[in-house]
Design a protein around this motif. Sequence first.
Motif, PDB file in Angstrom:
ATOM      1  N   LEU A 180       6.406   8.119   2.183  1.00 30.85           N
ATOM      2  CA  LEU A 180       5.920   6.668   1.979  1.00 30.85           C
ATOM      3  C   LEU A 180       6.984   5.778   1.193  1.00 30.85           C
ATOM      4  N   LEU A 181       7.704   6.359   0.216  1.00 31.93           N
ATOM      5  CA  LEU A 181       8.732   5.814  -0.661  1.00 31.93           C
ATOM      6  C   LEU A 181       9.865   5.245   0.317  1.00 31.93           C
ATOM      7  N   ILE A 182      10.152   6.174   1.214  1.00 27.64           N
ATOM      8  CA  ILE A 182      11.373   6.117   2.044  1.00 27.64           C
ATOM      9  C   ILE A 182      11.178   4.828   2.917  1.00 27.64           C
ATOM     10  N   PHE A 183       9.857   4.998   3.636  1.00 26.99           N
ATOM     11  CA  PHE A 183       9.540   3.890   4.361  1.00 26.99           C
ATOM     12  C   PHE A 183       9.298   2.628   3.968  1.00 26.99           C
ATOM     13  N   ASP A 184       9.347   2.509   2.552  1.00 26.79           N
ATOM     14  CA  ASP A 184       9.087   1.335   1.844  1.00 26.79           C
ATOM     15  C   ASP A 184      10.508   0.439   1.651  1.00 26.79           C
ATOM     16  N   LEU A 185      11.582   1.257   1.826  1.00 23.39           N
ATOM     17  CA  LEU A 185      12.935   0.547   1.813  1.00 23.39           C
ATOM     18  C   LEU A 185      13.109  -0.200   2.875  1.00 23.39           C
ATOM     19  N   GLY A 186      14.356  -1.035   2.687  1.00 18.39           N
ATOM     20  CA  GLY A 186      14.456  -2.093   3.841  1.00 18.39           C
ATOM     21  C   GLY A 186      15.250  -1.421   4.920  1.00 18.39           C
ATOM     22  N   HIS A 187      16.093  -0.426   4.617  1.00 18.78           N
ATOM     23  CA  HIS A 187      16.521   0.376   5.694  1.00 18.78           C
ATOM     24  C   HIS A 187      16.099   1.822   5.477  1.00 18.78           C
ATOM     25  N   TRP A 188      15.004   2.269   6.104  1.00 23.61           N
ATOM     26  CA  TRP A 188      14.641   3.598   5.754  1.00 23.61           C
ATOM     27  C   TRP A 188      15.669   4.993   6.091  1.00 23.61           C
ATOM     28  N   TYR A 189      16.176   4.682   7.204  1.00 21.84           N
ATOM     29  CA  TYR A 189      17.326   5.676   7.600  1.00 21.84           C
ATOM     30  C   TYR A 189      18.513   5.840   6.745  1.00 21.84           C
ATOM     31  N   ARG A 190      18.740   4.644   5.862  1.00 25.05           N
ATOM     32  CA  ARG A 190      19.674   4.734   4.836  1.00 25.05           C
ATOM     33  C   ARG A 190      19.431   5.447   3.561  1.00 25.05           C
ATOM     34  N   PHE A 191      18.194   6.189   3.564  1.00 22.88           N
ATOM     35  CA  PHE A 191      17.778   6.849   1.959  1.00 22.88           C
ATOM     36  C   PHE A 191      18.684   7.874   1.832  1.00 22.88           C
ATOM     37  N   LEU A 194       2.063   6.296  -5.770  1.00 28.61           N
ATOM     38  CA  LEU A 194       1.820   6.252  -7.170  1.00 28.61           C
ATOM     39  C   LEU A 194       0.555   7.340  -7.159  1.00 28.61           C
ATOM     40  N   PHE A 195      -0.338   6.996  -6.290  1.00 27.41           N
ATOM     41  CA  PHE A 195      -1.457   8.025  -6.386  1.00 27.41           C
ATOM     42  C   PHE A 195      -1.221   9.336  -6.088  1.00 27.41           C
ATOM     43  N   LEU A 196      -0.479   9.795  -5.026  1.00 19.26           N
ATOM     44  CA  LEU A 196      -0.169  11.119  -4.495  1.00 19.26           C
ATOM     45  C   LEU A 196       0.760  11.689  -5.389  1.00 19.26           C
ATOM     46  N   GLY A 197       1.880  10.968  -6.037  1.00 12.40           N
ATOM     47  CA  GLY A 197       2.510  11.459  -7.033  1.00 12.40           C
ATOM     48  C   GLY A 197       2.109  12.137  -8.343  1.00 12.40           C
ATOM     49  N   GLY A 198       0.972  11.236  -8.763  1.00 16.60           N
ATOM     50  CA  GLY A 198       0.106  11.611  -9.905  1.00 16.60           C
ATOM     51  C   GLY A 198      -0.650  12.746  -9.634  1.00 16.60           C
ATOM     52  N   TYR A 253       0.598  -1.123  -0.048  1.00 16.83           N
ATOM     53  CA  TYR A 253       0.104  -0.088  -0.001  1.00 16.83           C
ATOM     54  C   TYR A 253       0.848   0.999   0.055  1.00 16.83           C
ATOM     55  N   LEU A 254       2.241   1.048   0.414  1.00 16.69           N
ATOM     56  CA  LEU A 254       2.961   2.332   0.432  1.00 16.69           C
ATOM     57  C   LEU A 254       3.329   2.806  -0.964  1.00 16.69           C
ATOM     58  N   ILE A 255       3.466   2.222  -1.894  1.00 15.55           N
ATOM     59  CA  ILE A 255       4.027   2.157  -3.242  1.00 15.55           C
ATOM     60  C   ILE A 255       2.744   2.627  -3.857  1.00 15.55           C
ATOM     61  N   VAL A 256       1.701   1.788  -3.494  1.00 19.38           N
ATOM     62  CA  VAL A 256       0.455   2.340  -4.303  1.00 19.38           C
ATOM     63  C   VAL A 256      -0.073   3.812  -4.019  1.00 19.38           C
TER      64      VAL A 256
END
Lengths: 130, 183
Positions: free
Chosen positions: A63-74, A14-18, A8-11
Amino acid sequence: MKQIEWGYLIVSYLFLGGLSAGLYCVSALAALLHANGHDSAYKRIARLGALLAPWPVLIGSFLLIFDLGHWYRFWKLFVRLRWTSPMSLGSWLLIAFSVVAFVISSPGSRKMNAGGYSPKSQGNFAFCKS
Amino acid sequence: MATHNKRYVMVIDSKKCIDCKACVVACRAENRVPLRYSRNWIAEEHRGEWPKLLAAFEPGQCQQCESPACVRVCPTGASYQRPDGIVAINESECVGCRYCIIACPYDARFFREDKGVVEKCDFCVQLVDRGEIPACVKTCPSKVRVFGDLNDPDGPVRQLLERRRHLTKKPEAGTSPQIYYLL
Protein backbone atom coordinates in the motif's frame (compact mmCIF):
# COMPACT_ATOMS: atom_id res chain seq x y z
CA MET A 1 1.76 24.85 7.28
CA LYS A 2 0.68 22.83 4.33
CA GLN A 3 -1.73 20.12 5.36
CA ILE A 4 -0.99 16.80 3.76
CA GLU A 5 -4.00 14.56 3.50
CA TRP A 6 -3.24 10.96 4.20
CA GLY A 7 -5.48 8.79 2.08
CA TYR A 8 -6.87 5.39 2.85
CA LEU A 9 -3.62 3.76 1.64
CA ILE A 10 -1.55 5.31 4.43
CA VAL A 11 -4.32 4.85 6.98
CA SER A 12 -4.58 1.14 6.11
CA TYR A 13 -0.81 0.80 6.26
CA LEU A 14 -0.68 2.32 9.74
CA PHE A 15 -3.27 -0.19 10.92
CA LEU A 16 -1.64 -3.18 9.22
CA GLY A 17 1.86 -2.21 10.33
CA GLY A 18 0.65 -1.88 13.89
CA LEU A 19 -1.14 -5.21 13.64
CA SER A 20 2.05 -6.95 12.53
CA ALA A 21 4.12 -5.32 15.25
CA GLY A 22 1.52 -6.30 17.85
CA LEU A 23 1.37 -9.89 16.66
CA TYR A 24 5.14 -10.10 16.72
CA CYS A 25 5.44 -8.62 20.22
CA VAL A 26 2.72 -10.85 21.68
CA SER A 27 4.31 -13.86 20.03
CA ALA A 28 7.74 -12.98 21.42
CA LEU A 29 6.32 -12.40 24.90
CA ALA A 30 4.47 -15.72 24.82
CA ALA A 31 7.62 -17.50 23.63
CA LEU A 32 9.52 -15.96 26.53
CA LEU A 33 6.89 -17.07 29.05
CA HIS A 34 6.79 -20.52 27.51
CA ALA A 35 10.58 -20.83 27.76
CA ASN A 36 10.32 -19.88 31.43
CA GLY A 37 8.23 -22.93 32.03
CA HIS A 38 4.72 -21.52 31.97
CA ASP A 39 1.57 -23.10 30.62
CA SER A 40 1.86 -24.67 27.19
CA ALA A 41 -0.96 -22.42 25.95
CA TYR A 42 1.80 -19.86 25.55
CA LYS A 43 3.40 -22.15 23.01
CA ARG A 44 0.31 -22.00 20.81
CA ILE A 45 0.10 -18.21 21.12
CA ALA A 46 3.78 -17.89 20.24
CA ARG A 47 3.35 -20.00 17.13
CA LEU A 48 0.15 -18.38 15.96
CA GLY A 49 1.63 -14.89 16.44
CA ALA A 50 4.85 -15.77 14.64
CA LEU A 51 2.96 -17.34 11.78
CA LEU A 52 0.61 -14.38 11.24
CA ALA A 53 3.00 -11.48 11.95
CA PRO A 54 4.64 -11.04 8.50
CA TRP A 55 1.48 -10.88 6.41
CA PRO A 56 -0.26 -7.63 7.42
CA VAL A 57 2.97 -5.64 7.11
CA LEU A 58 3.60 -7.19 3.71
CA ILE A 59 0.23 -5.94 2.47
CA GLY A 60 0.87 -2.61 4.19
CA SER A 61 4.22 -2.18 2.44
CA PHE A 62 2.58 -2.64 -0.92
CA LEU A 63 0.00 0.00 0.00
CA LEU A 64 2.87 2.38 0.84
CA ILE A 65 4.48 1.73 -2.51
CA PHE A 66 1.24 2.54 -4.32
CA ASP A 67 0.93 5.80 -2.41
CA LEU A 68 4.10 7.06 -4.13
CA GLY A 69 3.83 9.39 -7.09
CA HIS A 70 5.83 6.87 -9.13
CA TRP A 71 5.22 3.46 -7.60
CA TYR A 72 7.56 1.72 -10.05
CA ARG A 73 10.44 3.88 -8.85
CA PHE A 74 10.14 2.52 -5.31
CA TRP A 75 13.37 0.54 -5.75
CA LYS A 76 15.25 3.84 -5.67
CA LEU A 77 14.48 3.88 -1.93
CA PHE A 78 16.72 0.84 -1.51
CA VAL A 79 19.68 1.97 -3.59
CA ARG A 80 21.06 3.83 -0.61
CA LEU A 81 20.48 4.46 3.04
CA ARG A 82 20.20 8.17 3.75
CA TRP A 83 19.95 8.19 7.42
CA THR A 84 18.90 11.82 7.85
CA SER A 85 15.76 10.90 5.95
CA PRO A 86 12.96 9.36 8.03
CA MET A 87 11.43 7.97 4.85
CA SER A 88 14.66 6.19 3.91
CA LEU A 89 15.20 4.85 7.43
CA GLY A 90 11.58 3.75 7.62
CA SER A 91 11.68 1.82 4.38
CA TRP A 92 14.86 -0.02 5.42
CA LEU A 93 13.39 -0.79 8.86
CA LEU A 94 10.25 -2.08 7.17
CA ILE A 95 12.36 -4.43 5.04
CA ALA A 96 14.37 -5.52 8.08
CA PHE A 97 11.25 -6.26 10.10
CA SER A 98 9.63 -8.15 7.25
CA VAL A 99 12.71 -10.31 6.74
CA VAL A 100 12.97 -11.08 10.47
CA ALA A 101 9.24 -11.80 10.71
CA PHE A 102 9.34 -14.15 7.72
CA VAL A 103 12.42 -15.98 9.00
CA ILE A 104 10.77 -16.46 12.39
CA SER A 105 7.55 -17.69 10.80
CA SER A 106 9.28 -20.18 8.52
CA PRO A 107 8.70 -23.84 9.44
CA GLY A 108 12.40 -24.41 10.16
CA SER A 109 12.78 -21.68 12.78
CA ARG A 110 13.30 -22.47 16.45
CA LYS A 111 10.19 -20.67 17.59
CA MET A 112 7.97 -22.65 15.25
CA ASN A 113 9.58 -25.89 16.35
CA ALA A 114 9.63 -25.09 20.04
CA GLY A 115 8.68 -28.08 22.14
CA GLY A 116 9.16 -30.69 19.44
CA TYR A 117 6.38 -29.34 17.23
CA SER A 118 6.71 -30.49 13.64
CA PRO A 119 4.69 -28.56 11.07
CA LYS A 120 5.24 -31.27 8.50
CA SER A 121 3.49 -33.94 10.47
CA GLN A 122 0.58 -31.83 11.68
CA GLY A 123 -0.05 -29.19 9.04
CA ASN A 124 0.49 -25.48 9.57
CA PHE A 125 -2.55 -24.71 11.66
CA ALA A 126 -2.74 -27.93 13.65
CA PHE A 127 -1.47 -26.20 16.77
CA CYS A 128 -4.51 -23.97 16.82
CA LYS A 129 -6.81 -26.87 17.51
CA SER A 130 -5.52 -28.24 20.76
CA MET B 1 37.04 34.34 -14.04
CA ALA B 2 36.21 34.53 -10.37
CA THR B 3 38.20 32.32 -8.08
CA HIS B 4 35.68 32.23 -5.22
CA ASN B 5 32.81 29.80 -4.80
CA LYS B 6 29.55 31.13 -6.05
CA ARG B 7 26.55 31.33 -3.72
CA TYR B 8 23.42 32.44 -5.49
CA VAL B 9 20.89 34.33 -3.40
CA MET B 10 18.03 36.72 -4.02
CA VAL B 11 17.27 40.04 -2.38
CA ILE B 12 13.64 41.12 -2.36
CA ASP B 13 12.52 44.67 -1.70
CA SER B 14 8.90 44.03 -0.83
CA LYS B 15 8.07 47.72 -0.57
CA LYS B 16 8.51 48.09 -4.31
CA CYS B 17 6.08 45.27 -5.07
CA ILE B 18 2.92 46.42 -6.81
CA ASP B 19 1.23 42.99 -6.84
CA CYS B 20 1.18 42.78 -10.64
CA LYS B 21 2.09 39.08 -10.48
CA ALA B 22 4.29 39.30 -13.56
CA CYS B 23 6.85 37.15 -11.70
CA VAL B 24 4.28 34.43 -11.19
CA VAL B 25 3.36 34.47 -14.87
CA ALA B 26 6.99 34.57 -16.04
CA CYS B 27 7.87 31.64 -13.81
CA ARG B 28 4.89 29.71 -15.08
CA ALA B 29 5.94 30.31 -18.68
CA GLU B 30 9.64 29.61 -18.18
CA ASN B 31 9.19 26.44 -16.15
CA ARG B 32 5.96 25.22 -17.74
CA VAL B 33 4.05 25.13 -14.48
CA PRO B 34 0.37 24.24 -14.96
CA LEU B 35 -2.25 26.72 -13.85
CA ARG B 36 -3.30 25.08 -10.63
CA TYR B 37 0.24 25.12 -9.23
CA SER B 38 2.71 27.90 -8.65
CA ARG B 39 6.38 28.03 -7.77
CA ASN B 40 6.13 31.57 -6.47
CA TRP B 41 3.41 33.76 -5.10
CA ILE B 42 2.68 37.19 -3.68
CA ALA B 43 1.33 37.31 -0.15
CA GLU B 44 -1.06 40.14 0.62
CA GLU B 45 -1.38 41.74 3.98
CA HIS B 46 -4.02 44.22 5.00
CA ARG B 47 -3.64 46.17 8.19
CA GLY B 48 -5.42 48.93 10.05
CA GLU B 49 -8.98 50.21 10.19
CA TRP B 50 -10.82 52.47 7.84
CA PRO B 51 -9.84 55.11 6.87
CA LYS B 52 -6.27 54.31 7.87
CA LEU B 53 -5.62 51.26 5.80
CA LEU B 54 -2.45 49.65 4.58
CA ALA B 55 -1.94 46.94 2.00
CA ALA B 56 1.47 45.26 1.83
CA PHE B 57 2.65 42.78 -0.76
CA GLU B 58 5.40 40.28 -0.27
CA PRO B 59 6.70 37.92 -2.94
CA GLY B 60 7.37 34.41 -1.71
CA GLN B 61 9.04 31.30 -3.12
CA CYS B 62 11.56 28.63 -2.20
CA GLN B 63 14.04 30.25 0.18
CA GLN B 64 17.03 28.29 -1.20
CA CYS B 65 18.15 27.42 2.33
CA GLU B 66 21.79 26.91 3.22
CA SER B 67 20.87 23.74 5.15
CA PRO B 68 17.63 22.69 3.48
CA ALA B 69 15.23 20.48 5.43
CA CYS B 70 13.80 19.11 2.17
CA VAL B 71 17.19 17.73 1.09
CA ARG B 72 17.74 16.20 4.52
CA VAL B 73 14.50 14.21 4.46
CA CYS B 74 14.63 13.13 0.81
CA PRO B 75 15.04 9.33 0.77
CA THR B 76 16.49 9.06 -2.73
CA GLY B 77 18.61 12.18 -3.08
CA ALA B 78 16.27 13.61 -5.72
CA SER B 79 16.29 16.90 -3.80
CA TYR B 80 19.83 18.13 -3.74
CA GLN B 81 21.91 21.22 -3.22
CA ARG B 82 24.31 22.37 -5.89
CA PRO B 83 27.78 23.68 -5.02
CA ASP B 84 26.50 27.18 -5.86
CA GLY B 85 23.83 26.80 -3.16
CA ILE B 86 20.81 26.32 -5.40
CA VAL B 87 18.44 23.66 -4.08
CA ALA B 88 17.04 21.73 -7.02
CA ILE B 89 15.10 18.57 -7.74
CA ASN B 90 16.24 15.76 -10.00
CA GLU B 91 12.85 14.73 -11.35
CA SER B 92 13.94 11.32 -12.57
CA GLU B 93 15.08 10.39 -9.05
CA CYS B 94 11.91 11.61 -7.32
CA VAL B 95 9.62 8.77 -6.23
CA GLY B 96 6.88 11.18 -5.17
CA CYS B 97 6.79 10.36 -1.45
CA ARG B 98 6.03 14.03 -0.64
CA TYR B 99 8.00 14.02 2.59
CA CYS B 100 9.82 17.18 1.50
CA ILE B 101 6.52 19.04 1.18
CA ILE B 102 5.88 18.47 4.87
CA ALA B 103 9.48 19.26 5.83
CA CYS B 104 9.62 22.65 4.07
CA PRO B 105 8.96 25.46 6.57
CA TYR B 106 8.00 27.80 3.72
CA ASP B 107 5.39 25.67 1.93
CA ALA B 108 7.39 26.23 -1.22
CA ARG B 109 6.89 22.74 -2.65
CA PHE B 110 3.94 21.14 -4.35
CA PHE B 111 3.11 17.74 -5.72
CA ARG B 112 2.39 17.55 -9.43
CA GLU B 113 -0.37 15.03 -9.80
CA ASP B 114 0.18 14.84 -13.57
CA LYS B 115 3.90 14.01 -13.33
CA GLY B 116 3.88 12.26 -9.96
CA VAL B 117 6.82 14.30 -8.71
CA VAL B 118 7.43 17.25 -6.42
CA GLU B 119 8.35 20.63 -7.84
CA LYS B 120 9.52 24.01 -6.59
CA CYS B 121 11.48 27.12 -7.48
CA ASP B 122 15.08 26.32 -8.46
CA PHE B 123 16.19 29.86 -9.39
CA CYS B 124 15.65 28.80 -13.02
CA VAL B 125 18.86 26.72 -13.06
CA GLN B 126 18.50 26.24 -16.79
CA LEU B 127 18.87 30.02 -17.24
CA VAL B 128 21.46 30.55 -14.51
CA ASP B 129 23.70 27.91 -16.09
CA ARG B 130 23.61 29.93 -19.32
CA GLY B 131 24.71 33.02 -17.43
CA GLU B 132 21.23 34.56 -17.35
CA ILE B 133 19.07 35.54 -14.40
CA PRO B 134 15.84 33.84 -13.21
CA ALA B 135 12.67 34.65 -15.15
CA CYS B 136 10.95 36.38 -12.22
CA VAL B 137 13.93 38.72 -11.73
CA LYS B 138 14.14 39.53 -15.41
CA THR B 139 10.45 40.34 -15.75
CA CYS B 140 9.75 42.30 -12.54
CA PRO B 141 8.66 45.78 -13.71
CA SER B 142 9.28 47.52 -10.39
CA LYS B 143 12.69 45.90 -9.81
CA VAL B 144 11.72 44.20 -6.55
CA ARG B 145 14.12 41.32 -7.04
CA VAL B 146 17.90 41.31 -7.22
CA PHE B 147 19.64 38.07 -8.03
CA GLY B 148 23.32 37.44 -7.67
CA ASP B 149 26.34 35.88 -6.06
CA LEU B 150 26.57 36.48 -2.30
CA ASN B 151 30.31 35.76 -2.32
CA ASP B 152 31.10 38.43 -4.89
CA PRO B 153 32.17 41.46 -2.78
CA ASP B 154 31.41 43.90 -5.60
CA GLY B 155 28.20 42.23 -6.71
CA PRO B 156 24.81 43.96 -6.46
CA VAL B 157 23.60 41.55 -3.78
CA ARG B 158 26.45 42.28 -1.38
CA GLN B 159 26.20 46.02 -2.06
CA LEU B 160 22.51 45.99 -1.15
CA LEU B 161 22.88 43.82 1.92
CA GLU B 162 25.73 45.94 3.25
CA ARG B 163 23.78 49.15 2.83
CA ARG B 164 20.24 48.13 3.75
CA ARG B 165 18.71 46.48 6.78
CA HIS B 166 17.25 43.11 5.92
CA LEU B 167 15.80 39.96 7.38
CA THR B 168 15.14 36.37 6.41
CA LYS B 169 11.90 34.47 6.84
CA LYS B 170 11.46 32.06 9.75
CA PRO B 171 15.14 31.94 10.78
CA GLU B 172 13.98 29.91 13.78
CA ALA B 173 13.36 26.98 11.43
CA GLY B 174 17.15 26.61 11.40
CA THR B 175 17.47 26.11 7.68
CA SER B 176 19.36 29.36 7.07
CA PRO B 177 17.18 30.73 4.21
CA GLN B 178 18.96 32.67 1.47
CA ILE B 179 16.21 34.98 0.23
CA TYR B 180 16.85 38.32 1.90
CA TYR B 181 13.96 40.70 2.43
CA LEU B 182 14.90 44.37 2.68
CA LEU B 183 13.16 46.37 5.39
